[in-house]
Write a protein that holds these residues in place. Sequence first.
Motif, mmCIF file in Angstrom:
data_model
loop_
_atom_site.group_PDB
_atom_site.id
_atom_site.type_symbol
_atom_site.label_atom_id
_atom_site.label_comp_id
_atom_site.label_asym_id
_atom_site.label_seq_id
_atom_site.Cartn_x
_atom_site.Cartn_y
_atom_site.Cartn_z
ATOM 1 N N GLU A 79 3.918 0.677 -2.054
ATOM 2 C CA GLU A 79 4.729 1.759 -1.487
ATOM 3 C C GLU A 79 4.481 1.857 0.018
ATOM 4 O O GLU A 79 5.418 1.955 0.820
ATOM 5 C CB GLU A 79 4.404 3.082 -2.170
ATOM 6 C CG GLU A 79 5.255 4.248 -1.670
ATOM 7 C CD GLU A 79 4.969 5.542 -2.417
ATOM 8 O OE1 GLU A 79 5.522 6.588 -2.008
ATOM 9 O OE2 GLU A 79 4.199 5.523 -3.390
ATOM 10 N N MET A 80 3.214 1.802 0.400
ATOM 11 C CA MET A 80 2.869 1.813 1.820
ATOM 12 C C MET A 80 3.401 0.560 2.509
ATOM 13 O O MET A 80 3.965 0.637 3.611
ATOM 14 C CB MET A 80 1.352 1.892 2.002
ATOM 15 C CG MET A 80 0.887 1.856 3.458
ATOM 16 S SD MET A 80 -0.896 2.099 3.636
ATOM 17 C CE MET A 80 -1.527 0.605 2.908
ATOM 18 N N ALA A 81 3.240 -0.581 1.870
ATOM 19 C CA ALA A 81 3.711 -1.836 2.464
ATOM 20 C C ALA A 81 5.212 -1.799 2.705
ATOM 21 O O ALA A 81 5.692 -2.228 3.764
ATOM 22 C CB ALA A 81 3.344 -3.003 1.550
ATOM 23 N N THR A 82 5.955 -1.293 1.763
ATOM 24 C CA THR A 82 7.418 -1.230 1.909
ATOM 25 C C THR A 82 7.809 -0.358 3.091
ATOM 26 O O THR A 82 8.680 -0.725 3.891
ATOM 27 C CB THR A 82 8.051 -0.684 0.616
ATOM 28 O OG1 THR A 82 7.702 -1.544 -0.477
ATOM 29 C CG2 THR A 82 9.572 -0.610 0.735
ATOM 30 N N ALA A 83 7.163 0.792 3.224
ATOM 31 C CA ALA A 83 7.490 1.697 4.329
ATOM 32 C C ALA A 83 7.151 1.070 5.672
ATOM 33 O O ALA A 83 7.919 1.168 6.647
ATOM 34 C CB ALA A 83 6.749 3.025 4.155
ATOM 35 N N ILE A 84 5.988 0.407 5.747
ATOM 36 C CA ILE A 84 5.578 -0.224 7.004
ATOM 37 C C ILE A 84 6.529 -1.350 7.368
ATOM 38 O O ILE A 84 6.962 -1.483 8.525
ATOM 39 C CB ILE A 84 4.126 -0.735 6.892
ATOM 40 C CG1 ILE A 84 3.152 0.438 6.856
ATOM 41 C CG2 ILE A 84 3.794 -1.664 8.069
ATOM 42 C CD1 ILE A 84 1.717 0.041 6.557
ATOM 43 N N ILE A 85 6.871 -2.189 6.405
ATOM 44 C CA ILE A 85 7.766 -3.324 6.662
ATOM 45 C C ILE A 85 9.140 -2.843 7.103
ATOM 46 O O ILE A 85 9.730 -3.379 8.050
ATOM 47 C CB ILE A 85 7.855 -4.216 5.407
ATOM 48 C CG1 ILE A 85 6.522 -4.924 5.175
ATOM 49 C CG2 ILE A 85 8.997 -5.224 5.529
ATOM 50 C CD1 ILE A 85 6.373 -5.516 3.789
ATOM 51 N N GLU A 86 9.672 -1.830 6.428
ATOM 52 C CA GLU A 86 10.981 -1.291 6.818
ATOM 53 C C GLU A 86 10.950 -0.798 8.255
ATOM 54 O O GLU A 86 11.861 -1.063 9.051
ATOM 55 C CB GLU A 86 11.381 -0.160 5.876
ATOM 56 C CG GLU A 86 12.745 0.435 6.209
ATOM 57 C CD GLU A 86 13.117 1.600 5.323
ATOM 58 O OE1 GLU A 86 14.317 1.968 5.311
ATOM 59 O OE2 GLU A 86 12.225 2.172 4.655
ATOM 60 N N ASN A 87 9.903 -0.075 8.614
ATOM 61 C CA ASN A 87 9.784 0.443 9.975
ATOM 62 C C ASN A 87 9.638 -0.688 10.982
ATOM 63 O O ASN A 87 10.311 -0.720 12.023
ATOM 64 C CB ASN A 87 8.594 1.386 10.063
ATOM 65 C CG ASN A 87 8.396 1.952 11.452
ATOM 66 O OD1 ASN A 87 7.575 1.464 12.213
ATOM 67 N ND2 ASN A 87 9.159 2.978 11.800
ATOM 68 N N ALA A 88 8.763 -1.649 10.678
ATOM 69 C CA ALA A 88 8.481 -2.732 11.617
ATOM 70 C C ALA A 88 9.684 -3.623 11.858
ATOM 71 O O ALA A 88 9.846 -4.178 12.950
ATOM 72 C CB ALA A 88 7.302 -3.564 11.109
ATOM 73 N N LYS A 89 10.558 -3.751 10.847
ATOM 74 C CA LYS A 89 11.704 -4.652 10.993
ATOM 75 C C LYS A 89 12.957 -3.939 11.462
ATOM 76 O O LYS A 89 13.708 -4.489 12.282
ATOM 77 C CB LYS A 89 11.987 -5.349 9.651
ATOM 78 C CG LYS A 89 13.146 -6.355 9.697
ATOM 79 C CD LYS A 89 12.823 -7.593 10.509
ATOM 80 C CE LYS A 89 13.637 -7.785 11.740
ATOM 81 N NZ LYS A 89 13.362 -9.001 12.486
ATOM 82 N N THR A 90 13.217 -2.725 10.990
ATOM 83 C CA THR A 90 14.551 -2.141 11.178
ATOM 84 C C THR A 90 14.614 -0.976 12.151
ATOM 85 O O THR A 90 15.707 -0.605 12.582
ATOM 86 C CB THR A 90 15.139 -1.669 9.827
ATOM 87 O OG1 THR A 90 14.386 -0.548 9.332
ATOM 88 C CG2 THR A 90 15.121 -2.792 8.808
ATOM 89 N N GLN A 91 13.454 -0.356 12.493
ATOM 90 C CA GLN A 91 13.542 0.831 13.345
ATOM 91 C C GLN A 91 14.213 0.512 14.669
ATOM 92 O O GLN A 91 15.035 1.264 15.166
ATOM 93 C CB GLN A 91 12.152 1.429 13.576
ATOM 94 C CG GLN A 91 12.204 2.859 14.079
ATOM 95 C CD GLN A 91 11.379 3.059 15.343
ATOM 96 O OE1 GLN A 91 10.888 2.104 15.941
ATOM 97 N NE2 GLN A 91 11.252 4.291 15.763
#
Length: 420
Positions: free
Chosen positions: A245-257
């Motif tokens: 769950e943490m990994a998904t949130a971090i990856i989404e932020n790191a790639k798409t923000q």
Amino acid sequence: MTTQNPAGMDARLHELAQRARSAQRSLATASGAIRAQVLEAMASGIHANCDELLAANELDMERAAELTRAQRDRLRLDAVRVAAMVSSIRDIARQPDVVGQVVDGWVLGNGLRVRRVRVPLGVIGVIYENRPNVTSDATALALYAGNAIMLRGSSLALNSNQAIVAVLKGAIWEVGLEPDLVAMVDDTTRAGALAFMQLGSAMDVLIPRGGPELIDAVRQHASVPTIIDGDGNCHVYVDRGANLEMATAIIENAKTQRPGVCNAMETLLVHVDVAGALLDRLDTVLGEVEFRGDETTRALCKRAVSATEDDYAREFLDLILAVKVVGSLDEAIDHIRRYSSGHSEAIITESYANAQRFVHEVDAAAVLVNTSTRFVDGGQLGMGAEIGISTQKLHARGPMGIEQLTTTKIVIEGEGQIRR
């Protein structure tokens, strides 16, 4: 310090540099309170002239139809981004004043008192591409560190940069200092860029901010000491047993923000034990992102296309993600060593031992544990802002704020001692 005008150099550039150096001498002796006052006037000026800056930026955007989505995003200003420019300048002015700071000192056996004191670099040159906010951030950082600055932006951002510089110069004049502290080079031709890189002793350091073509040109042609703001081929490795769950949130932020910036994630490495579950989550969360993966990735995520060797080495600056499934932490570290640009590398793990191994064995300007690569930013790290993120090891590495825009000098005091 006098400068020579070598054959073939542009006389106008040398004139700007000489005026900047003359103005810098007075700024270097000004108090921190005066320099902070300059920055406050600059911030107030940007705020008061928001509409004029947006109108100038609109002229640039009208000529930018052929740019990629990421390039247009970097060029665009709006009210929110102008407000962020204002906030950034004020954040810089709240930083501790490092000019004149005694870094360390000692007394020798013969009674000589020695201290190392922090001083400005002098005249800083910045050559950069389509990011108008760099104009205000770089100027505020340079001036607060006691330097003059020479700015050479791109042709596509010329109207925006001219409007911003006019406001900044007006603010400097309002405080009673010399507007020549900020010099803008209006010649945006390739020949003009090469002349700027070859100013020699007229400039103390050159900081390029841009793509591989600009960086390569600086490395090849510059006759000025450089601090390279390099590519950001940033990796995130998801370890065995990571919190998905943490990994998904971090990856989404790191790639798409904000995918078009240097601290966005470009490659995902994922341990084989969690790859299926994680890629199932990301297939939904990163619906707009194109996946380019190895054979195992493609078997687990049917919409992924085949990744080439070049994909693992690229800074996409777009909604594209290279993915590789690895069998161990060692394999992940080996992959990073092979393809990293030395910018920012992250691990997501529940293992303290693995986190420490990653931190110690990965060589990059920034190494992160259980957080997004998007935090590798001077403003986010409490530095007020940054003039760039250095991927080299001398004289600065990582986000470059006020301290990184200074050097030191040795001061030695005695009572008549002589060397025997």
